[in-house]
Scaffold this active site. Structure first.
Site, PDB file in Angstrom:
ATOM      1  N   ARG A 166       0.863  -1.176   0.000  1.00 23.45           N
ATOM      2  CA  ARG A 166       0.000   0.000   0.000  1.00 23.45           C
ATOM      3  C   ARG A 166       0.901   1.228   0.000  1.00 23.45           C
ATOM      4  O   ARG A 166       1.960   1.232   0.629  1.00 23.45           O
ATOM      5  CB  ARG A 166      -0.912   0.028   1.232  1.00 23.45           C
ATOM      6  CG  ARG A 166      -2.073  -0.955   1.176  1.00 23.45           C
ATOM      7  CD  ARG A 166      -3.116  -0.567   0.113  1.00 23.45           C
ATOM      8  NE  ARG A 166      -4.237  -1.512   0.055  1.00 23.45           N
ATOM      9  CZ  ARG A 166      -4.310  -2.542  -0.773  1.00 23.45           C
ATOM     10  NH1 ARG A 166      -3.319  -2.781  -1.624  1.00 23.45           N
ATOM     11  NH2 ARG A 166      -5.369  -3.328  -0.775  1.00 23.45           N
TER      12      ARG A 166
ATOM     13  N   HIS B  29      -1.512   0.163  -9.689  1.00 26.43           N
ATOM     14  CA  HIS B  29      -2.186  -0.839  -8.841  1.00 26.43           C
ATOM     15  C   HIS B  29      -2.756  -1.982  -9.693  1.00 26.43           C
ATOM     16  O   HIS B  29      -3.948  -2.277  -9.641  1.00 26.43           O
ATOM     17  CB  HIS B  29      -3.286  -0.181  -7.994  1.00 26.43           C
ATOM     18  CG  HIS B  29      -3.547  -0.907  -6.707  1.00 26.43           C
ATOM     19  ND1 HIS B  29      -3.766  -0.272  -5.510  1.00 26.43           N
ATOM     20  CD2 HIS B  29      -3.599  -2.236  -6.416  1.00 26.43           C
ATOM     21  CE1 HIS B  29      -3.962  -1.165  -4.555  1.00 26.43           C
ATOM     22  NE2 HIS B  29      -3.872  -2.381  -5.093  1.00 26.43           N
TER      23      HIS B  29
ATOM     24  N   GLU C  22      -2.954   7.563  -4.583  1.00 24.30           N
ATOM     25  CA  GLU C  22      -3.284   6.960  -5.878  1.00 24.30           C
ATOM     26  C   GLU C  22      -4.749   7.085  -6.257  1.00 24.30           C
ATOM     27  O   GLU C  22      -5.085   7.082  -7.445  1.00 24.30           O
ATOM     28  CB  GLU C  22      -2.869   5.485  -5.898  1.00 24.30           C
ATOM     29  CG  GLU C  22      -3.689   4.591  -4.976  1.00 24.30           C
ATOM     30  CD  GLU C  22      -3.263   3.134  -5.064  1.00 24.30           C
ATOM     31  OE1 GLU C  22      -2.058   2.872  -5.037  1.00 24.30           O
ATOM     32  OE2 GLU C  22      -4.157   2.269  -5.164  1.00 24.30           O
TER      33      GLU C  22
HETATM   34  P1  NAI Z   1      -1.030 -11.383   4.568  1.00 29.60           P
HETATM   35  O1  NAI Z   1      -1.950 -10.925   5.641  1.00 29.60           O
HETATM   36  O2  NAI Z   1      -1.075 -12.813   4.129  1.00 29.60           O
HETATM   37  O3  NAI Z   1       0.484 -11.063   4.959  1.00 29.60           O
HETATM   38  C1  NAI Z   1       0.875  -9.872   5.547  1.00 29.60           C
HETATM   39  C2  NAI Z   1       2.100 -10.177   6.408  1.00 29.60           C
HETATM   40  O4  NAI Z   1       2.615  -8.952   6.903  1.00 29.60           O
HETATM   41  C3  NAI Z   1       1.772 -11.055   7.621  1.00 29.60           C
HETATM   42  O5  NAI Z   1       2.645 -12.167   7.668  1.00 29.60           O
HETATM   43  C4  NAI Z   1       1.982 -10.116   8.811  1.00 29.60           C
HETATM   44  O6  NAI Z   1       2.469 -10.803   9.975  1.00 29.60           O
HETATM   45  C5  NAI Z   1       3.023  -9.173   8.228  1.00 29.60           C
HETATM   46  N1  NAI Z   1       3.137  -7.922   8.955  1.00 29.60           N
HETATM   47  C6  NAI Z   1       2.197  -7.256   9.688  1.00 29.60           C
HETATM   48  N2  NAI Z   1       2.730  -6.148  10.218  1.00 29.60           N
HETATM   49  C7  NAI Z   1       4.032  -6.123   9.836  1.00 29.60           C
HETATM   50  C8  NAI Z   1       5.097  -5.243  10.073  1.00 29.60           C
HETATM   51  N3  NAI Z   1       4.953  -4.158  10.850  1.00 29.60           N
HETATM   52  N4  NAI Z   1       6.303  -5.517   9.508  1.00 29.60           N
HETATM   53  C9  NAI Z   1       6.473  -6.624   8.738  1.00 29.60           C
HETATM   54  N5  NAI Z   1       5.489  -7.504   8.489  1.00 29.60           N
HETATM   55  C10 NAI Z   1       4.286  -7.244   9.036  1.00 29.60           C
HETATM   56  O7  NAI Z   1      -1.309 -10.404   3.343  1.00 29.60           O
HETATM   57  P2  NAI Z   1      -0.945 -10.645   1.802  1.00 29.60           P
HETATM   58  O8  NAI Z   1      -2.086 -11.317   1.116  1.00 29.60           O
HETATM   59  O9  NAI Z   1       0.411 -11.225   1.715  1.00 29.60           O
HETATM   60  O10 NAI Z   1      -0.939  -9.140   1.284  1.00 29.60           O
HETATM   61  C11 NAI Z   1       0.033  -8.204   1.744  1.00 29.60           C
HETATM   62  C12 NAI Z   1      -0.393  -6.814   1.313  1.00 29.60           C
HETATM   63  O11 NAI Z   1      -0.313  -6.725  -0.104  1.00 29.60           O
HETATM   64  C13 NAI Z   1      -1.876  -6.501   1.604  1.00 29.60           C
HETATM   65  O12 NAI Z   1      -2.043  -6.000   2.918  1.00 29.60           O
HETATM   66  C14 NAI Z   1      -2.206  -5.459   0.596  1.00 29.60           C
HETATM   67  O13 NAI Z   1      -1.966  -4.191   1.153  1.00 29.60           O
HETATM   68  C15 NAI Z   1      -1.205  -5.716  -0.524  1.00 29.60           C
HETATM   69  N6  NAI Z   1      -1.866  -6.163  -1.758  1.00 29.60           N
HETATM   70  C16 NAI Z   1      -1.582  -5.483  -2.921  1.00 29.60           C
HETATM   71  C17 NAI Z   1      -2.173  -5.859  -4.103  1.00 29.60           C
HETATM   72  C18 NAI Z   1      -1.842  -5.168  -5.391  1.00 29.60           C
HETATM   73  O14 NAI Z   1      -2.530  -5.385  -6.398  1.00 29.60           O
HETATM   74  N7  NAI Z   1      -0.811  -4.335  -5.447  1.00 29.60           N
HETATM   75  C19 NAI Z   1      -3.172  -6.929  -4.156  1.00 29.60           C
HETATM   76  C20 NAI Z   1      -3.338  -7.626  -2.885  1.00 29.60           C
HETATM   77  C21 NAI Z   1      -2.721  -7.224  -1.743  1.00 29.60           C
END
Ligand code: NAI
Length: 337
Positions: A234, A295, A263
């Site tokens: 994000r 995005h 964005e």
């Molecule tokens: P997820 O929930 O599976 O993984 C997120 C990870 O980040 C978790 O392992 C969590 O413990 C970790 N985390 C939380 N706080 C943290 C911190 N302060 N420092 C380091 N790690 C931390 O989520 P997923 O599916 O892997 O997605 C990650 C992010 O990707 C989403 O939150 C979303 O913002 C973004 N995203 C972007 C997309 C795009 O099209 N560009 C599409 C889908 C998601």
């Protein structure tokens, strides 16, 4: 269920219509973004279906609550655009699509790395213009380089596996380390150690109060000179102004973004005939070593199919009072922090 689908583009409609053959919802499509000024459109609908740029802050939710709407179906994973406390207070049920294709985002992330490293964006334009020079196109082998992954959830884990396949040394920082990744050779470290050792830093954590501007001037100062920074999570996880300063000093050697703090004013629109008023975005677009996509990391056939199907199944379950496994609550938001 009668559903008002906001921020609809042609591709949303295509995939939602196909998935809806199984669920039979009455879908009404609106191109407008849902916010406090457009919430009136949803008045007769028990459910709204929204995407990443819809604004579900308290003002919008108050207006939705004045109508028939009780269900909010996010057709995305992130839920930082929803004021979950206000949603709970007003009695809304919110659901999302927590996983659709982590491969889509992970592969796009690695695509940005390769593009920036081998300067494919410049080579493409150059060759089309009959310029076959290699000057300034020098890249590096990914093999043997150190990549730091911040957040090894579903997407970060796939990125790690791909990069291990390239022969990279993979460092990771996550409050909840993944033992399966450890077993594959990923090394978990403190964030400071990751930032100081990585040739490439890639961000895959959610946007929470704790991760807002996680990559600020202080974090950048810890990084290697000439580091490559990639953000497909994000926009506000990085302090864009600090990143621009670092690009100007060549502290950051390459920047790949699929997301940007402001964005929603630009992404998903064709504004090619207009003036970009946002000076930060405009400055970013001037650097030869910056690649920005709007995005689109999620945007594969497989992901769109899964998003449409899960979104409509969530609503189908909620309509029948059946348990929906994808509820988003304020407690979950705090836990994510
Ligand atoms: P997820 O929930 O599976 O993984 C997120 C990870 O980040 C978790 O392992 C969590 O413990 C970790 N985390 C939380 N706080 C943290 C911190 N302060 N420092 C380091 N790690 C931390 O989520 P997923 O599916 O892997 O997605 C990650 C992010 O990707 C989403 O939150 C979303 O913002 C973004 N995203 C972007 C997309 C795009 O099209 N560009 C599409 C889908 C998601």
């Amino acid at each position: 269920m009668q559903v008002a689908v906001f921020s609809t583009r042609s591709y949303d409609r295509t995939f939602l219509e196909a998935a809806n053959a199984q669920f039979g919802h009455a879908l009404s499509y609106f191109a407008a973004r849902l916010d406090a000024t457009t919430a009136e459109l949803a008045r007769p609908f028990p459910a709204v279906c929204v995407f990443v740029h819809d604004d579900l802050g308290a003002a919008t939710l108050e207006r939705l609550a004045a109508g028939q709407t009780r269900f909010i179906a996010l057709r995305c994973a992130g839920f930082n655009q929803v004021d979950l406390r206000a949603a709970a207070r007003l009695g809304f049920t919110v659901c999302n699509v927590p996983a659709y294709s982590p491969h889509a985002i992970a592969e796009h992330t690695v695509g940005l790395m390769l593009t920036l490293n081998r300067k494919l964006h410049r080579a493409y334009l150059r060759v089309r213009d009959g310029n076959f020079s290699l000057e300034n196109l020098l890249g590096f082998d990914m093999h043997g380089k150190t990549v730091g992954i911040v957040g090894t959830g579903k997407i970060g884990a796939v990125v790690a596996r791909i990069l291990l396949g390239f022969g990279c040394r993979v460092l990771a920082y996550d409050p909840y380390p993944d033992d399966a990744l450890r077993a594959l050779g990923v090394t978990y470290t403190a964030l400071e150690a990751l930032l100081s050792q990585a040739d490439i830093v890639t961000l895959h954590c959610p946007l929470t109060p704790q991760t807002h501007h996680l990559i600020d001037a202080q974090a950048i100062a810890r990084m290697k000179d000439g580091v490559m920074l990639i953000n497909t999570s994000r926009g506000a996880v990085i302090d864009t102004v600090a990143v621009i300063e670092a690009l100007k000093r060549q502290k950051i050697g390459a920047l790949g973004l699929d997301v940007y703090e402001e964005e929603e004013r630009y992404f998903y629109e064709d504004l090619s005939a207009q003036i970009i008023e946002d000076d930060v975005l405009a400055r970013l677009l001037t650097f030869p070593n910056v690649v920005i996509t709007a995005h689109q990391a999620f945007f594969t056939r497989e992901a769109m199919h899964a998003i449409a199907h899960t979104t409509l199944r969530n609503l189908w379950q909620l309509e029948r009072g059946e348990p929906c496994p994808h509820l988003v609550t304020a407690e979950r938001y705090l836990a994510a922090g």
